[in-house]
Design a protein around this motif. Structure first.
Motif, PDB file in Angstrom:
ATOM      1  N   LYS A 167       0.784  -1.211  -0.042  1.00 24.93           N
ATOM      2  CA  LYS A 167       0.110   0.035   0.041  1.00 24.93           C
ATOM      3  C   LYS A 167       1.042   1.203   0.038  1.00 24.93           C
ATOM      4  O   LYS A 167       2.083   1.218   0.509  1.00 24.93           O
ATOM      5  CB  LYS A 167      -0.904   0.011   1.165  1.00 24.93           C
ATOM      6  N   LYS A 214       0.584   5.966  -0.709  1.00 20.97           N
ATOM      7  CA  LYS A 214      -0.476   6.700  -0.909  1.00 20.97           C
ATOM      8  C   LYS A 214      -0.410   7.613  -2.358  1.00 20.97           C
ATOM      9  O   LYS A 214       0.871   7.803  -2.779  1.00 20.97           O
ATOM     10  CB  LYS A 214      -0.186   8.179   0.321  1.00 20.97           C
ATOM     11  N   ASP A 215      -1.333   8.101  -3.003  1.00 23.76           N
ATOM     12  CA  ASP A 215      -1.122   8.946  -4.083  1.00 23.76           C
ATOM     13  C   ASP A 215      -1.025  10.084  -3.790  1.00 23.76           C
ATOM     14  O   ASP A 215      -1.111  10.647  -2.640  1.00 23.76           O
ATOM     15  CB  ASP A 215      -2.667   8.434  -5.080  1.00 23.76           C
ATOM     16  N   PHE A 225      -3.075  12.535  -3.962  1.00 21.53           N
ATOM     17  CA  PHE A 225      -4.296  13.373  -3.067  1.00 21.53           C
ATOM     18  C   PHE A 225      -4.083  12.575  -1.491  1.00 21.53           C
ATOM     19  O   PHE A 225      -5.156  12.945  -1.009  1.00 21.53           O
ATOM     20  CB  PHE A 225      -5.675  12.687  -3.610  1.00 21.53           C
ATOM     21  N   GLY A 226      -3.189  11.856  -1.164  1.00 22.59           N
ATOM     22  CA  GLY A 226      -3.308  11.362   0.269  1.00 22.59           C
ATOM     23  C   GLY A 226      -4.028  10.112   0.319  1.00 22.59           C
ATOM     24  O   GLY A 226      -4.268   9.510   1.498  1.00 22.59           O
ATOM     25  N   ASN A 227      -4.859   9.501  -0.901  1.00 21.87           N
ATOM     26  CA  ASN A 227      -5.492   8.121  -0.677  1.00 21.87           C
ATOM     27  C   ASN A 227      -4.561   7.092  -0.462  1.00 21.87           C
ATOM     28  O   ASN A 227      -3.471   6.946  -1.134  1.00 21.87           O
ATOM     29  CB  ASN A 227      -6.424   8.059  -1.652  1.00 21.87           C
ATOM     30  N   ASP A 228      -5.085   5.948   0.274  1.00 17.92           N
ATOM     31  CA  ASP A 228      -4.293   4.782   0.520  1.00 17.92           C
ATOM     32  C   ASP A 228      -4.774   3.699  -1.218  1.00 17.92           C
ATOM     33  O   ASP A 228      -5.939   3.635  -1.373  1.00 17.92           O
ATOM     34  CB  ASP A 228      -4.737   3.818   1.611  1.00 17.92           C
ATOM     35  N   ILE A 229      -3.696   3.575  -1.648  1.00 18.99           N
ATOM     36  CA  ILE A 229      -3.834   3.061  -2.983  1.00 18.99           C
ATOM     37  C   ILE A 229      -2.991   1.490  -2.826  1.00 18.99           C
ATOM     38  O   ILE A 229      -1.912   1.529  -2.364  1.00 18.99           O
ATOM     39  CB  ILE A 229      -3.196   3.437  -4.126  1.00 18.99           C
ATOM     40  N   THR A 230      -3.687   0.585  -3.172  1.00 24.12           N
ATOM     41  CA  THR A 230      -2.897  -0.774  -3.255  1.00 24.12           C
ATOM     42  C   THR A 230      -2.340  -1.168  -4.482  1.00 24.12           C
ATOM     43  O   THR A 230      -3.007  -0.929  -5.556  1.00 24.12           O
ATOM     44  CB  THR A 230      -4.261  -2.043  -2.879  1.00 24.12           C
TER      45      THR A 230
END
Length: 579
Positions: free
Chosen positions: A411, A413-414, A416-421
């Protein structure tokens, strides 16, 4: 018809049957449903393993097994009950010691917040648990990973006292014995398929600190690079002790570095077969030492006049390369940590990795690491590969007809601060590394003398130590190894008393061994060859140029200490010139 329920470590299942069905036929159905062989399990009518159902011709009605009855399946072999302690596992001494310690973090009475008497306790001064994250984060420097024994206290604490806690070793292989379908690649099912792995930062570490008993140990290890410019690798021998700066912490104390046979260049290292490996481990064990880690250099000279090196390993490049992580995982799997709370009898590893590399001040720094248990599993089951042109990236293999590889994710973060797998193809190796292992030197220690490689250098070494106590002279790991493995006068069967003297620092015992016939023979051989230093003294010497020996005698390489045949001018091992 009826359906008794079977509870097993892998879950609960209903087994369709009839009242007139025999116990033997019923157990065959159970074996097929759970993927066991006919003798790989036992079924009981009670949870405490009483009322076993054996393979016989009695019907289920005679055994008083009715619809909805709960039966209990236990695989044969080692216990697999969660939280059950395996008493047959012999843990390391340090683990046995820490398991008996209180481990609590005691605090003094706060003069401003505490309003109770001297014997009272409140929330401001009550002892903290060793896994308290807020306490660890406020240490100087902050501790990112709790100790392994603090993690065990966290697992086994609470109201259930760890009854359902279990340390599970990750497996990336298909479970064997599944008979409901053809083997891979023709078939696979949820019972035998390994779970996908999402890489997480490990919350604990098995070793919290690394200490060299003497700075000379590491300094001598660097001599090979200083003289040749080629990299070097060695095994760390020492012991595990308590590290009191961290609750229930473990320290790896390094007493000696043994450099095995290897082919080295400025950019690569290749280990070759070591005929002395068994003798090294035997001597170490008799000295109370064990193999605690490995060390290698990654040094590139910047200015030879002032002794500076390039600062190449940092947050903008990498701290450990993928290939080094795989090697560390290989070594950690070879030296698994015995653990009574794991059904396999082992969990993780205390084996450490030390890198000698350039620091921010362009001086040589030593950094300590381990790789996570997830990395160990990926390496053990051959699921991880290095990337050719990017040392900071690894690559999770894809499944082939020969090998099924579970999906590996991580995991991030993109923007925008979102968690991406992400799928771990490729994989940043920082997800596999446990860093922040503090490393320092003790001001005193033994095994810090220069080691001989033949009787010429041994004679010179002894002649330079005439005013030194005999125990201090022989308290050198490499000297003891030479006495055991030399071809002229090997002392493997008669050196036990000397090893006991070194282990216990007993000068009287050392003097007793000094009076033996074996040591008299060694002194006589040294007197025969004389005290002239051989060319081997150039590597790790105590100072002064080497004196050339006769061309008709065997000579030791200045760079790798290999014994060469007379009449040759280049080393057969490293191909470097004799002078």
């Amino acid at each position: 018809s009826q359906c008794p329920c079977l509870q097993s470590p892998d879950g609960m299942k209903k087994i369709p049957s009839t009242k007139r069905e025999t116990a033997a036929a019923f157990l065959k159905k159970v074996a097929k449903e759970f993927g066991f062989s006919s003798n790989g399990f036992s079924v009981y009518q009670n949870r405490n393993k009483t009322g076993e159902i054996v393979s016989q011709n009695k019907t289920l009605s005679l055994l008083k097994i009715k619809h909805g009855d709960m039966l209990f399946l236990f695989p044969s072999g080692p216990s697999t009950s969660p939280g059950e302690v395996m008493d047959t596992v012999q843990e390391d001494e340090i683990d046995q010691y820490l398991a008996k310690q209180d481990g609590k973090i005691y605090r003094n009475k706060d003069p401003q917040l505490c309003r109770h008497g001297a014997l009272g306790k409140c929330v401001h001064c009550v002892p903290l648990e060793p896994f308290d994250e807020d306490y660890l984060n406020h240490l100087d420097p902050p501790v990112k990973h709790m100790s392994f024994h603090a993690y065990l206290r966290k697992l086994t604490g609470g109201a259930d006292k760890g009854k359902f806690a279990a340390l599970e070793n990750i497996s990336c292989k298909i479970k064997s014995g599944c008979e409901g379908h053809p083997p891979w690649p023709e078939g696979i099912c949820t019972k035998c398929q390994p779970s996908a792995i999402t890489l997480n930062r490990q919350k604990y570490r098995h070793v919290d600190n690394i200490m060299f008993e003497n700075h000379t140990i590491a300094d001598r290890f660097l001599d090979f690079w200083r003289k040749t410019g080629s990299q070097r690798m060695g095994y760390l021998y020492g012991r595990y002790t308590e590290h009191k700066d961290i609750p229930l912490g473990i320290r790896a104390e390094v007493a000696a570095i043994y450099e095995p046979p290897q082919n080295a260049t400025q950019n690569s290292l290749e280990l070759v077969e070591d005929p002395k490996a068994a003798a090294v481990d035997e001597i170490a064990a008799k000295l109370g030492l064990c193999k605690v880690g490995w060390i290698f250099t990654d040094l590139l000279s910047e200015d030879t006049r002032i002794g500076t090196v390039h600062y190449t390993r940092n947050k903008d490049s990498h701290y450990l390369s993928a290939e080094e992580c795989i090697t560390a995982g290989y070594f950690q799997n070879q030296h698994a940590n015995p653990c009574r709370l794991s059904r396999d009898g082992h969990f993780g590893s205390k084996f450490v990795t030390v890198v000698a590399t350039g620091g921010p001040d362009n001086q040589v720094h030593f950094e300590g690491y381990q790789v996570s248990n997830q990395c160990m599993a990926l390496v053990r089951d051959e699921c991880l590969l290095p990337c050719k042109d990017a040392p900071e990236l690894g690559y999770a293999k894809e499944s082939t007809p020969e090998q099924y590889v579970p999906d590996v994710f991580y995991k991030d973060k993109d923007k925008f601060g979102n968690d991406i797998t992400f799928l771990a193809r490729p994989l940043p190796v920082e997800y596999l590394i446990i860093d922040d292992l503090s490393l320092y030197y003790n001001l005193t220690g033994r095994y810090a003398f220069v080691c001989p490689q033949d009787f010429h250098s041994l004679a010179t070494y002894l002649s330079q130590c005439t005013s030194t106590a005999f125990l201090d002279i022989v308290s050198d790991f490499h000297l003891l190894l030479f006495l055991v493995t030399n071809e002229v006068m090997p002392l493997r069967d008669s050196i036990g008393l000397l090893l006991d003297a070194v282990k216990t620092s007993n000068e009287d015992l050392a003097q007793t061994w000094k009076k033996s016939e074996q040591w008299a023979t060694i002194e006589q051989l040294c007197g025969t060859v004389g005290g002239q230093p051989s060319s081997s003294l150039g590597y790790g010497a105590m100072g002064g140029p080497s004196v050339p020996v006769s061309s008709s005698a065997m000579w030791s390489c200045l760079h790798c200490t290999f014994m060469n045949q007379p009449g040759t001018e280049h080393c057969e091992m490293c191909s470097l010139p004799r002078s």
